[in-house]
Structures are given as structure tokens and as C-alpha cells.
Scaffold this motif. Structure first.
Motif, PDB file in Angstrom:
ATOM      1  N   CYS A   1       0.859  -1.177   0.000  1.00  0.00           N
ATOM      2  CA  CYS A   1       0.000   0.000   0.000  1.00  0.00           C
ATOM      3  C   CYS A   1       0.901   1.234   0.000  1.00  0.00           C
ATOM      4  O   CYS A   1       1.731   1.391   0.894  1.00  0.00           O
ATOM      5  N   LEU A   2       0.763   2.065  -1.033  1.00  0.00           N
ATOM      6  CA  LEU A   2       1.583   3.277  -1.123  1.00  0.00           C
ATOM      7  C   LEU A   2       0.776   4.464  -0.615  1.00  0.00           C
ATOM      8  O   LEU A   2      -0.373   4.637  -1.020  1.00  0.00           O
ATOM      9  N   THR A   3       1.391   5.267   0.243  1.00  0.00           N
ATOM     10  CA  THR A   3       0.669   6.455   0.714  1.00  0.00           C
ATOM     11  C   THR A   3       1.551   7.691   0.553  1.00  0.00           C
ATOM     12  O   THR A   3       2.779   7.579   0.498  1.00  0.00           O
TER      13      THR A   3
ATOM     14  N   SER B   1       2.695  11.409   2.301  1.00  0.00           N
ATOM     15  CA  SER B   1       3.194  11.681   3.657  1.00  0.00           C
ATOM     16  C   SER B   1       2.089  12.158   4.608  1.00  0.00           C
ATOM     17  O   SER B   1       0.976  12.438   4.193  1.00  0.00           O
ATOM     18  N   GLY B   2       2.454  12.257   5.890  1.00  0.00           N
ATOM     19  CA  GLY B   2       1.599  12.838   6.931  1.00  0.00           C
ATOM     20  C   GLY B   2       0.207  12.255   6.977  1.00  0.00           C
ATOM     21  O   GLY B   2       0.025  11.080   7.326  1.00  0.00           O
ATOM     22  N   PRO B   3      -0.813  13.041   6.593  1.00  0.00           N
ATOM     23  CA  PRO B   3      -2.194  12.553   6.695  1.00  0.00           C
ATOM     24  C   PRO B   3      -2.429  11.283   5.888  1.00  0.00           C
ATOM     25  O   PRO B   3      -3.242  10.446   6.278  1.00  0.00           O
ATOM     26  N   GLY B   4      -1.715  11.142   4.771  1.00  0.00           N
ATOM     27  CA  GLY B   4      -1.886   9.944   3.939  1.00  0.00           C
ATOM     28  C   GLY B   4      -1.525   8.703   4.739  1.00  0.00           C
ATOM     29  O   GLY B   4      -2.269   7.715   4.778  1.00  0.00           O
ATOM     30  N   LEU B   5      -0.382   8.758   5.404  1.00  0.00           N
ATOM     31  CA  LEU B   5       0.045   7.614   6.212  1.00  0.00           C
ATOM     32  C   LEU B   5      -0.899   7.421   7.403  1.00  0.00           C
ATOM     33  O   LEU B   5      -1.270   6.292   7.741  1.00  0.00           O
ATOM     34  N   ILE B   6      -1.335   8.540   8.010  1.00  0.00           N
ATOM     35  CA  ILE B   6      -2.243   8.439   9.168  1.00  0.00           C
ATOM     36  C   ILE B   6      -3.528   7.703   8.764  1.00  0.00           C
ATOM     37  O   ILE B   6      -4.013   6.844   9.496  1.00  0.00           O
ATOM     38  N   HIS B   7      -4.055   8.004   7.576  1.00  0.00           N
ATOM     39  CA  HIS B   7      -5.273   7.305   7.133  1.00  0.00           C
ATOM     40  C   HIS B   7      -5.014   5.802   6.997  1.00  0.00           C
ATOM     41  O   HIS B   7      -5.905   4.999   7.227  1.00  0.00           O
ATOM     42  N   ALA B   8      -3.799   5.442   6.600  1.00  0.00           N
ATOM     43  CA  ALA B   8      -3.507   4.011   6.371  1.00  0.00           C
ATOM     44  C   ALA B   8      -3.302   3.243   7.677  1.00  0.00           C
ATOM     45  O   ALA B   8      -3.273   2.009   7.669  1.00  0.00           O
ATOM     46  N   LEU B   9      -3.168   3.959   8.808  1.00  0.00           N
ATOM     47  CA  LEU B   9      -2.883   3.248  10.064  1.00  0.00           C
ATOM     48  C   LEU B   9      -3.977   2.233  10.404  1.00  0.00           C
ATOM     49  O   LEU B   9      -3.704   1.178  10.979  1.00  0.00           O
TER      50      LEU B   9
ATOM     51  N   TRP C   1      -1.953 -10.824   9.302  1.00  0.00           N
ATOM     52  CA  TRP C   1      -1.881 -10.885   7.832  1.00  0.00           C
ATOM     53  C   TRP C   1      -0.679 -10.081   7.360  1.00  0.00           C
ATOM     54  O   TRP C   1      -0.383  -9.019   7.926  1.00  0.00           O
ATOM     55  N   PRO C   2      -0.006 -10.530   6.292  1.00  0.00           N
ATOM     56  CA  PRO C   2       1.147  -9.767   5.809  1.00  0.00           C
ATOM     57  C   PRO C   2       0.723  -8.512   5.047  1.00  0.00           C
ATOM     58  O   PRO C   2      -0.251  -8.544   4.300  1.00  0.00           O
ATOM     59  N   LEU C   3       1.459  -7.440   5.249  1.00  0.00           N
ATOM     60  CA  LEU C   3       1.169  -6.171   4.559  1.00  0.00           C
ATOM     61  C   LEU C   3       2.438  -5.331   4.559  1.00  0.00           C
ATOM     62  O   LEU C   3       3.160  -5.295   5.564  1.00  0.00           O
ATOM     63  N   ILE C   4       2.704  -4.678   3.432  1.00  0.00           N
ATOM     64  CA  ILE C   4       3.805  -3.719   3.385  1.00  0.00           C
ATOM     65  C   ILE C   4       3.212  -2.347   3.055  1.00  0.00           C
ATOM     66  O   ILE C   4       2.433  -2.217   2.106  1.00  0.00           O
ATOM     67  N   VAL C   5       3.539  -1.362   3.878  1.00  0.00           N
ATOM     68  CA  VAL C   5       3.120   0.006   3.587  1.00  0.00           C
ATOM     69  C   VAL C   5       4.371   0.822   3.311  1.00  0.00           C
ATOM     70  O   VAL C   5       5.347   0.756   4.072  1.00  0.00           O
ATOM     71  N   ILE C   6       4.372   1.532   2.189  1.00  0.00           N
ATOM     72  CA  ILE C   6       5.485   2.430   1.877  1.00  0.00           C
ATOM     73  C   ILE C   6       4.930   3.851   1.893  1.00  0.00           C
ATOM     74  O   ILE C   6       4.015   4.171   1.137  1.00  0.00           O
ATOM     75  N   GLY C   7       5.452   4.653   2.817  1.00  0.00           N
ATOM     76  CA  GLY C   7       4.961   6.026   2.934  1.00  0.00           C
ATOM     77  C   GLY C   7       6.005   7.008   2.450  1.00  0.00           C
ATOM     78  O   GLY C   7       7.171   6.934   2.862  1.00  0.00           O
TER      79      GLY C   7
END
Ligand code: ADP
Length: 522
Positions: free
Chosen positions: A24-26, A28-36, A47-53
């Protein structure tokens, strides 16, 4: 997608369906906060997940940079692994480690932070890539532990197997089916453990769940935690004398809530094969004429009869059971079912049957409301690649639909033929009919003072959300209207549809023997 939250839910669900982390690509800042939300959901579900912020340029840090936020520190609570590569040459090492950490041991979330200036950095060094990540090793159990486990299982008077979503994630369906069917042991699936062995199996005792849990003297726990979903393994929901036989990939999970009589650290599929081999050598099968089987079958039949009565009441507005009965009778057996809501999810778990593993996605261990459309989008994309004819049926309460309903634009944009069915009872658990709502609204000086916070606008026309984007929408009140709408939706394999069912605002689930989350003082 329209919001990073739904995107991270979708990526987490994709990790569960494929056993490989989705990314999941986000921003910065609010974008990453929404993905939390999705990071926590995947982490808690295992479950496995990779987030790149993306994140603020490093030379702006501390100066009030654009969308500056301590993203690595924040993500730490929601992840197994968090990192920010210090220079561009190290990125491949962190990617390999993030990937490996997300699938080894109990799967979970990895977060990689990439500041703007790092992304645009160049290097003239030769980057030495790490070796490709290997599949996680399958650990086996020592022979003595298998013997000890089968000693307990074969001498128990009332054995029971509980199958959790760890069994489903680990693709252990074949050995578990052999264990249940060959040795004729009653089993109970957890919500997302459904389908590892078919819900229609004669050995499934889901419709005698309370009885099976309260009476069993020996529970074999395969990929399920003794957390709130299983009442912490405590009385009165469990037999105080119960012996727990536990198999889990996470050593830290062993003996949690209740001390297990046998605790095995290992891969479920491999360990169940060892158990099967031992049981074969013992030539053991649970006696089908035992009083245990008789008790369970009686309870199963009693409960089925109660539900049959509720299903046959088709007066309008409809109750949950009548609507679910119609849906279950029409949808293909191999549909992927996404199910969330309050009563909608609780009742849907018993009314919608799963034949295959990984065919049910719901609010999960974290009880996350609002995961539905993200999960459905992941399931539809999975179907496109793996089983183009399979249907995704997303059954949500009206409250649950409200969390991310505008993702219907995403669903329409990509022509994902998801069928969204909304159980619209105008509220959370219960709502108000239009007349009572109006009366209350007029009672005080402001509607916020009179309308209960669990009530939503009566009979809201949610189906119009998909019509705005070119999808088909239906508002239905009767089983006949539901049947027509669902048949039409099933015949369209190119477009999504939304079926908004008017449900009686005070409709309830079948009376329960115990209040929710009963737990004795420990
Ligand atoms: P449920 O919600 O269905 O009760 P949980 O998520 O609580 O399931 O539990 C799943 C369990 O399965 C976790 O404790 C996890 O560590 C375990 N698990 C996941 N994969 C494997 C595997 N390959 N072998 C053994 N245990 C596993």
C-alpha cells in the motif's frame, strides 16, 4: 482508491488471500495516518502487509516541513518492522527485510518510510542486492508431543476441534479435512476459519456452538487464539475442566489465557499431518453413536428449527433471517463473502455458508468496522487473476457501508462486478422507523438532543451511490423484490450492483444463551 484507509484494508485482505504481502503506497503525513487503520487491522489479524509512505524531505524536518510527522515512530505501534533507509543503496535490504518480516512467524505489517529527498537521490555505487527472500520454513513437532496430544484426544469423552483463520491462512485445509473426516471429530470454525472444512460437513457443529464449547472436555485449537472471539477459553463459555491442545506458529501465543495441556510450536499443516499419521497408527475414530455426538446433534437440530421459524416469517419490513435465507439460496456456493456490521455480521456468520477456505472476509480480530469495500475490492481483483467466474458478495449493515461507501466509485471505475447487499435497519444494532424518527425529531429544540446516536436516517437510499457512477442499484422491501434484484445482479458479470434491503429497525438476532463477551473473574 479514494482513501488510504480503504486502500490499506484492501492490501491487508490481499495478503490474506494470496499469502504474499500486497503493498500500500501512501503520501506523507495525513496519507500515512489514514492508512494506520489498515496497518493495525492486518497486524492484529496476523496478515502480511507492506506500507510504503512518502515523507517530508529530511532537510525540512523540525522546521514545519510539508506534511511533516514522525511517521516511523507512529507506525511502530502498528507494525512488526519499521524502517527508514539511510541512503538509497540500502533500500533493497530494507525491502527484503520488510517482506521477510511480514511473512515469517506470525505474519504482520512492515512499514518503509521514504523521504522525498531520498526518492530523488542518485547513486553511482554498484548496489549489491540481498538474496531473494525464501519461503518461511515449515517447522514440525517432536514425536513425543504428537503422542502426548493424540493421547489426550483419543481418551477424551467430548473432543472438539476449533479451526481458526490461521489454518485458513496457512493453507492447511487438506490435512485438516482428513483429520475431521477420517476420525469423525466434531469441529467448530471461527468466523474466518469457515470453509477450511465445509460448513455443510456433517461434522460441523457451528449450529450447536455454545453447547460444544461449554461441554467439550478436550479442545484441539488449530490456528485460533483464545481471545474475545473464543471467550478467552474461560467458563461459563468453556468447560472449567477443559484440556487445551494448541498448535501455533507463534511461540508467544502458547498458553495464552489458559494453560494448554499440550502446546505445540509449529506449522499447522505439517503438524496436523503428523497427528493424522499417529491417529492412523492407532486406528482411532470417534464413535458416532457416542452420547457426545447425540447431544450435539440434538442441539444442532433444535437451533436449526428455531432459525427456520424466523426464516419463514417474510412479513415486511423483513427480518435478517428471511433476507439471508433468500441470499444463501441464490448465491453460488463458491462465492467469496465479505460480511460486516453489527447484527448483519453476527447473523451472516451463521446464515451464509462457506464451502472453501479464504472465502470469508469480515471485521476480524480487531473488529474493524468499515473494512467491507476495501476487502471486497481485494477479493474482486484476486478473482480476476485466479477465478474470473467467481462472485464477490459483500453484505454490510447500513452503518458499516457508511464508513467507505464512496469507494463504490473505485468499484465502478475498475468495473469490478461486486454485489453489495446492504441490510438497512436504519441504525447500529437497532434503528427507528420513519414515523418514530420524525416524532423524536420534533420533540426537542434540536434533533441531536432527541435522536439516539445509534439511529441513522430511516430508509436512506444508499443504492443511489452506485447509480451515480453507472452501476445498478435496487431498493427492495420484500423477498420477491430481493430475489429479482439478486438474480439480475448475478447475471451481470461486468458491472457492480448495490441492493439496499429495508430491514425492520428493531429486528434482532436469535436469543443468546450468554451475554456478549461473558468472562468469569479470573
Ligand atoms: P481466529 O480469529 O480465526 O480465531 P486468530 O487470528 O485469533 O484466528 O488466530 C490465528 C492463529 O494462527 C495465530 O495465533 C497465528 O499465530 C496462527 N498461525 C498463523 N499461521 C500459522 C501456521 N502456518 N501454523 C500455525 N499457526 C499459524
Amino acid at each position: 482508491m479514494r482513501n488510504e484507509q480503504a486502500a490499506s484494508y484492501a492490501a491487508g485482505a490481499m495478503g490474506y488471500l494470496t499469502k504474499t504481502p500486497a503493498v500500500c503506497l501512501t503520501v506523507s503525513g495525513p496519507g500515512l495516518i489514514h492508512a494506520l487503520g489498515g496497518m493495525a487491522n492486518a497486524q492484529v489479524n496476523g496478515w502480511p502487509l507492506i506500507v510504503i509512505g512518502g515523507s517530508c524531505d529530511r532537510d525540512q524536518e523540525g522546521l514545519g516541513g510539508f506534511q511533516e510527522f514522525p511517521q516511523v515512530e507512529t507506525s511502530r505501534l502498528y507494525s512488526k518492522y519499521t524502517c527508514r533507509p539511510t541512503e538509497v543503496n540500502f533500500i533493497p535490504f530494507h525491502i527484503e527485510k520488510a517482506f521477510r518480516q511480514s511473512i515469517y512467524g506470525r505474519p504482520g505489517t512492515s512499514y518503509i518510510d521514504l523521504p522525498g529527498d531520498l526518492i530523488s537521490q542518485e547513486t553511482n555505487k554498484t548496489i549489491v542486492y540481498p538474496p531473494k527472500c525464501c519461503d518461511p520454513p515449515h517447522s514440525l513437532a517432536p514425536k513425543e508431543l504428537i503422542k502426548s496430544l493424540t493421547d489426550f484426544l483419543t481418551t477424551a469423552k467430548k473432543p472438539l476441534v476449533i479451526i481458526g483463520k490461521g489454518s485458513s491462512y496457512s493453507r492447511a485445509e487438506n490435512p485438516i479435512r482428513e483429520l475431521i473426516e477420517k476420525h469423525k471429530i466434531p469441529f467448530l470454525p471461527t468466523p474466518m476459519g469457515k470453509g477450511v472444512v465445509s460448513d455443510s460437513s456433517p461434522f460441523c457443529v457451528a449450529s450447536a456452538r455454545s453447547k460444544a464449547l461449554a461441554q467439550s472436555d478436550c479442545v484441539l485449537l488449530l490456528g485460533a487464539r483464545l481471545n474475545w472471539i473464543l471467550h478467552f477459553g474461560q467458563p461459563p463459555r468453556f468447560n472449567p475442566q477443559v484440556k487445551i491442545l494448541q498448535v501455533d506458529i507463534s511461540m508467544e501465543e502458547l498458553h495464552n489465557s489458559v494453560q494448554s495441556s499440550v502446546a505445540i510450536h509449529g506449522d499447522i499443516g505439517s503438524v496436523v499431518q503428523q497427528i493424522n499419521k499417529d491417529l492412523d497408527e492407532r486406528k482411532w475414530t470417534l464413535n458416532q453413536n457416542s452420547s457426545w455426538w447425540a447431544e450435539l446433534l440434538k442441539k444442532k437440530n433444535d437451533n436449526i428449527n428455531t432459525i427456520k421459524e424466523m426464516m419463514s416469517d417474510v412479513s415486511t419490513p423483513l427480518n435478517y433471517y428471511a433476507a439471508y435465507n433468500e441470499i444463501q439460496s441464490l448465491i453460488p456456493k463458491d462465492s467469496i463473502i465479505v460480511n460486516e456490521g453489527a447484527n448483519t455480521m453476527d447473523i451472516g456468520r451463521t446464515m451464509l455458508l462457506n464451502d472453501s477456505p479464504r472465502h470469508r472476509l469480515d471485521a476480524g480480530t480487531f473488529g474493524t468496522m468499515g473494512v467491507g469495500l476495501g476487502s471486497a475490492i481485494a477479493a474482486a481483483l484476486w478473482c480476476e487473476d485466479n477465478a474470473p467466474k467467481k462472485r464477490v458478495i459483500c453484505v454490510q449493515g447500513d452503518s458499516a457501508f457508511g464508513f467507505g461507501g464512496l469507494e463504490m466509485e473505485t468499484v465502478n471505475r475498475y468495473h469490478l462486478p461486486i454485489i453489495v447487499i446492504i441490510f438497512n435497519n436504519s441504525g447500529i444494532y437497532t434503528g427507528l422507523d420513519a414515523e418514530s424518527f420524525k416524532m423524536l425529531e420534533e420533540e426537542g429544540t434540536h434533533p441531536t438532543l432527541c435522536i439516539p446516536p445509534t439511529s441513522l436516517l430511516p430508509n436512506a437510499r444508499y443504492e443511489k451511490i452506485t447509480q451515480m457512477f453507472g452501476g445498478k442499484g435496487y431498493y427492495v422491501r420484500t423477498v420477491e423484490e430481493l430475489r429479482t434484484a439478486l438474480k439480475e445482479s448475478l447475471s451481470d458479470t461486468k458491472q457492480p450492483s448495490v441492493i439496499n434491503i429495508e430491514i425492520a429497525p428493531t429486528a434482532q438476532r436469535k436469543a443468546q444463551e450468554h451475554p456478549w463477551l461473558t468472562r468469569s473473574k479470573m
